[in-house]
Design a protein around this motif. Structure first.
Motif, mmCIF file in Angstrom:
data_model
loop_
_atom_site.group_PDB
_atom_site.id
_atom_site.type_symbol
_atom_site.label_atom_id
_atom_site.label_comp_id
_atom_site.label_asym_id
_atom_site.label_seq_id
_atom_site.Cartn_x
_atom_site.Cartn_y
_atom_site.Cartn_z
ATOM 1 N N PHE A 1 0.869 -1.166 0.000
ATOM 2 C CA PHE A 1 0.000 0.000 0.000
ATOM 3 C C PHE A 1 0.908 1.218 0.000
ATOM 4 O O PHE A 1 1.770 1.362 0.870
ATOM 5 C CB PHE A 1 -0.910 -0.003 1.231
ATOM 6 N N ILE A 2 0.722 2.084 -0.982
ATOM 7 C CA ILE A 2 1.568 3.263 -1.148
ATOM 8 C C ILE A 2 0.708 4.502 -0.917
ATOM 9 O O ILE A 2 -0.365 4.633 -1.504
ATOM 10 C CB ILE A 2 2.173 3.292 -2.556
ATOM 11 N N TYR A 3 1.177 5.387 -0.045
ATOM 12 C CA TYR A 3 0.392 6.588 0.210
ATOM 13 C C TYR A 3 1.258 7.842 0.156
ATOM 14 O O TYR A 3 2.479 7.792 0.239
ATOM 15 C CB TYR A 3 -0.331 6.493 1.563
ATOM 16 N N ARG A 4 0.576 8.961 0.002
ATOM 17 C CA ARG A 4 1.221 10.265 0.067
ATOM 18 C C ARG A 4 0.281 11.233 0.773
ATOM 19 O O ARG A 4 -0.938 11.001 0.836
ATOM 20 C CB ARG A 4 1.541 10.794 -1.340
ATOM 21 N N ASN A 5 0.841 12.280 1.329
ATOM 22 C CA ASN A 5 0.043 13.326 1.962
ATOM 23 C C ASN A 5 -0.178 14.450 0.969
ATOM 24 O O ASN A 5 0.772 14.962 0.370
ATOM 25 C CB ASN A 5 0.738 13.855 3.218
ATOM 26 N N ASN B 1 -10.467 -4.823 -16.119
ATOM 27 C CA ASN B 1 -11.897 -4.977 -15.838
ATOM 28 C C ASN B 1 -12.436 -3.857 -14.946
ATOM 29 O O ASN B 1 -13.556 -3.944 -14.440
ATOM 30 C CB ASN B 1 -12.175 -6.333 -15.199
ATOM 31 N N ASN B 2 -11.601 -2.821 -14.732
ATOM 32 C CA ASN B 2 -11.941 -1.632 -13.923
ATOM 33 C C ASN B 2 -11.884 -1.856 -12.414
ATOM 34 O O ASN B 2 -12.195 -0.946 -11.648
ATOM 35 C CB ASN B 2 -13.324 -1.066 -14.299
ATOM 36 N N ASP B 3 -11.510 -3.064 -11.965
ATOM 37 C CA ASP B 3 -11.297 -3.282 -10.534
ATOM 38 C C ASP B 3 -10.049 -2.533 -10.081
ATOM 39 O O ASP B 3 -9.111 -2.311 -10.860
ATOM 40 C CB ASP B 3 -11.115 -4.772 -10.235
ATOM 41 N N LEU B 4 -10.041 -2.155 -8.798
ATOM 42 C CA LEU B 4 -8.873 -1.498 -8.208
ATOM 43 C C LEU B 4 -7.942 -2.539 -7.600
ATOM 44 O O LEU B 4 -8.374 -3.548 -7.053
ATOM 45 C CB LEU B 4 -9.302 -0.515 -7.116
ATOM 46 N N ASP B 5 -6.660 -2.269 -7.684
ATOM 47 C CA ASP B 5 -5.662 -3.156 -7.087
ATOM 48 C C ASP B 5 -4.489 -2.301 -6.629
ATOM 49 O O ASP B 5 -4.403 -1.108 -6.948
ATOM 50 C CB ASP B 5 -5.199 -4.188 -8.114
ATOM 51 N N VAL B 6 -3.586 -2.921 -5.874
ATOM 52 C CA VAL B 6 -2.346 -2.248 -5.479
ATOM 53 C C VAL B 6 -1.190 -2.986 -6.140
ATOM 54 O O VAL B 6 -1.341 -4.140 -6.548
ATOM 55 C CB VAL B 6 -2.175 -2.230 -3.939
ATOM 56 N N PRO B 7 -0.035 -2.351 -6.267
ATOM 57 C CA PRO B 7 1.098 -3.033 -6.901
ATOM 58 C C PRO B 7 1.465 -4.311 -6.152
ATOM 59 O O PRO B 7 1.721 -4.286 -4.945
ATOM 60 C CB PRO B 7 2.227 -2.004 -6.816
ATOM 61 N N LYS B 8 1.483 -5.407 -6.845
ATOM 62 C CA LYS B 8 1.865 -6.682 -6.238
ATOM 63 C C LYS B 8 2.161 -7.689 -7.339
ATOM 64 O O LYS B 8 1.771 -7.503 -8.502
ATOM 65 C CB LYS B 8 0.779 -7.217 -5.311
ATOM 66 N N ASN C 1 13.004 -12.701 -1.509
ATOM 67 C CA ASN C 1 12.114 -12.736 -0.359
ATOM 68 C C ASN C 1 10.943 -11.798 -0.659
ATOM 69 O O ASN C 1 10.899 -11.157 -1.711
ATOM 70 C CB ASN C 1 12.843 -12.359 0.932
ATOM 71 N N ALA C 2 9.992 -11.736 0.259
ATOM 72 C CA ALA C 2 8.785 -10.948 0.003
ATOM 73 C C ALA C 2 9.107 -9.470 -0.221
ATOM 74 O O ALA C 2 8.528 -8.822 -1.105
ATOM 75 C CB ALA C 2 7.805 -11.109 1.163
ATOM 76 N N GLU C 3 10.041 -8.917 0.562
ATOM 77 C CA GLU C 3 10.368 -7.499 0.431
ATOM 78 C C GLU C 3 10.996 -7.203 -0.924
ATOM 79 O O GLU C 3 10.661 -6.207 -1.577
ATOM 80 C CB GLU C 3 11.305 -7.071 1.562
ATOM 81 N N MET C 4 11.906 -8.063 -1.349
ATOM 82 C CA MET C 4 12.541 -7.873 -2.653
ATOM 83 C C MET C 4 11.503 -7.934 -3.773
ATOM 84 O O MET C 4 11.512 -7.109 -4.700
ATOM 85 C CB MET C 4 13.606 -8.952 -2.864
ATOM 86 N N ALA C 5 10.602 -8.909 -3.688
ATOM 87 C CA ALA C 5 9.587 -9.066 -4.725
ATOM 88 C C ALA C 5 8.656 -7.860 -4.770
ATOM 89 O O ALA C 5 8.304 -7.376 -5.855
ATOM 90 C CB ALA C 5 8.789 -10.347 -4.472
ATOM 91 N N ALA C 6 8.260 -7.376 -3.592
ATOM 92 C CA ALA C 6 7.351 -6.230 -3.537
ATOM 93 C C ALA C 6 7.997 -4.996 -4.169
ATOM 94 O O ALA C 6 7.359 -4.279 -4.955
ATOM 95 C CB ALA C 6 6.942 -5.955 -2.100
ATOM 96 N N LYS C 7 9.259 -4.734 -3.855
ATOM 97 C CA LYS C 7 9.936 -3.563 -4.423
ATOM 98 C C LYS C 7 10.070 -3.678 -5.934
ATOM 99 O O LYS C 7 9.900 -2.694 -6.668
ATOM 100 C CB LYS C 7 11.310 -3.389 -3.765
ATOM 101 N N ARG C 8 10.380 -4.881 -6.409
ATOM 102 C CA ARG C 8 10.498 -5.081 -7.858
ATOM 103 C C ARG C 8 9.156 -4.847 -8.549
ATOM 104 O O ARG C 8 9.075 -4.153 -9.575
ATOM 105 C CB ARG C 8 11.009 -6.500 -8.145
ATOM 106 N N GLU C 9 8.089 -5.422 -7.983
ATOM 107 C CA GLU C 9 6.766 -5.287 -8.599
ATOM 108 C C GLU C 9 6.281 -3.836 -8.581
ATOM 109 O O GLU C 9 5.667 -3.359 -9.538
ATOM 110 C CB GLU C 9 5.763 -6.184 -7.877
ATOM 111 N N ILE C 10 6.543 -3.134 -7.496
ATOM 112 C CA ILE C 10 6.138 -1.731 -7.404
ATOM 113 C C ILE C 10 6.828 -0.902 -8.487
ATOM 114 O O ILE C 10 6.208 -0.076 -9.160
ATOM 115 C CB ILE C 10 6.460 -1.168 -6.006
ATOM 116 N N LEU C 11 8.123 -1.148 -8.671
ATOM 117 C CA LEU C 11 8.866 -0.414 -9.698
ATOM 118 C C LEU C 11 8.340 -0.740 -11.093
ATOM 119 O O LEU C 11 8.155 0.153 -11.929
ATOM 120 C CB LEU C 11 10.357 -0.754 -9.600
ATOM 121 N N GLU C 12 8.066 -2.018 -11.351
ATOM 122 C CA GLU C 12 7.587 -2.438 -12.667
ATOM 123 C C GLU C 12 6.186 -1.904 -12.957
ATOM 124 O O GLU C 12 5.885 -1.527 -14.094
ATOM 125 C CB GLU C 12 7.581 -3.970 -12.757
#
Length: 323
Positions: A10-14, A32-39, A47-58
């Motif tokens: 989940f990525i947020y900004r103020n 299909n117009n559904d909302l999702d987060v980068p994953k 590991n999970a952290e490495m995968a999450a950072k890669r997917e977010i960048l992509e």
């Protein structure tokens, strides 16, 4: 049954400043117009952290750094080639400063939404719950950042200051069930800027395990979050200067129990000393439950006292398991 592992964030900004600021979360719009987060999938060697950072960048073009302590999971079933697959997803939390997003071919667009608006648009209950959890944690993170900036400025505002000027904040998840409160940073803590990293910290890790917990699951702080020269005890005046900040830290985290380790912690929160005669007591004040025990440094110096502290942490474990 087959298993599949994914990770995202989940990525947020103020948006805006002060009381009018809004917290907006990034949602990608699927075909299909559904909302999702980068994953995406956790690949071999990741590991999970490495995968999450890669997917977010992509998927968004964002180089994410994760806020410590946030942990959220979900799982669901789907069928692939006629076989039932259990998908397990680990989510992180990240804060960014800008609004620019560069989406991949997998999505048709994106939206920055407040949590409440996103929850209304989302279809699945588990994702609605995860968004609410991420928003709550982000709020705690923002409040703690603001509080700790104020606390870190205390040496410049106090009339007489005889402590180190290096602020050693608490650490741990901001939704922890247990808040461990010690006396003050020692020399090692002052150098590294982290609480309980010396001999007392190693003993505390052992005690935490006696309660059936891990250090990564508890919040650890000191009644006075500045090093007293020559490792002396903080004075009553110094304890009083820091008391409100610690109370506000506890109010942000809202733990089930605050463990008062040693006389300084007990004096700070409950205005008494003599923890050896009252160890193992549960005292409730202003809606907060306190468990009284010894300070790890006392056990390091006098090993015979270790049984008292161990009994108190075992009691803590039993209390948590009753919840």
């Amino acid at each position: 049954m087959m298993f599949e592992y994914s990770a995202g964030a989940f990525i947020y900004r103020n948006d805006g400043d002060g009381g009018n600021a809004k917290r907006l979360f990034l949602f990608l719009i699927k075909p299909n117009n559904d909302l999702d987060v980068p994953k995406g999938h956790v690949e071999e060697g990741e590991n999970a952290e490495m995968a999450a950072k890669r997917e977010i960048l992509e998927e968004s073009g964002i180089e994410a750094e994760f806020i410590p302590g946030f942990m959220a999971y979900t799982e669901y079933y789907f069928y692939m080639d006629g076989k039932k697959v259990l998908k397990k997803v680990r989510y992180f939390l990240s804060k960014v400063s800008g609004s620019h997003v560069k989406i991949s071919y997998e999505h048709k667009g994106y939206e920055w939404l407040e949590a409440a608006a996103a929850i209304r648009k989302l279809h699945y209950r588990n994702m609605k719950e995860l968004v609410a959890k991420a928003d709550e944690y982000a709020e705690k993170h923002e409040l703690m950042l603001k509080l700790n900036r104020e606390y870190a400025n205390l040496p410049a505002k106090a009339e007489r200051w005889r402590l180190s000027k290096r602020f050693v904040p608490g650490e741990g998840p901001l939704d922890a069930k247990v808040f461990l409160l010690g006396q003050a940073p020692g020399l090692n803590e002052d150098k590294l800027g982290r609480p309980f990293v010396g001999r007392s910290g190693k003993l505390l890790d052992t005690m935490i395990s006696k309660a059936g917990l891990k250090r990564s699951k508890v919040y650890i702080a000191s009644a006075v979050q500045y090093y007293p020269p020559k490792n002396r005890e903080p004075t009553k005046e110094e304890i009083a200067l820091c008391r409100d900040f610690v109370s506000r830290q506890i109010a942000i985290i809202k733990p089930e129990y605050v463990v008062l380790m040693g006389n300084t912690a007990a004096e700070s929160m409950l205005d008494f000393r003599g923890v050896e005669t009252r160890h193992g007591e549960i005292i409730e004040k202003d809606g907060v439950k306190y468990l009284v025990t010894l300070h790890p440094a006392a056990v390091v110096r006098f090993k015979k006292k270790g049984r008292m502290m161990e009994d108190d942490f075992r009691l803590l474990g039993r209390l948590l398991r009753k919840k």
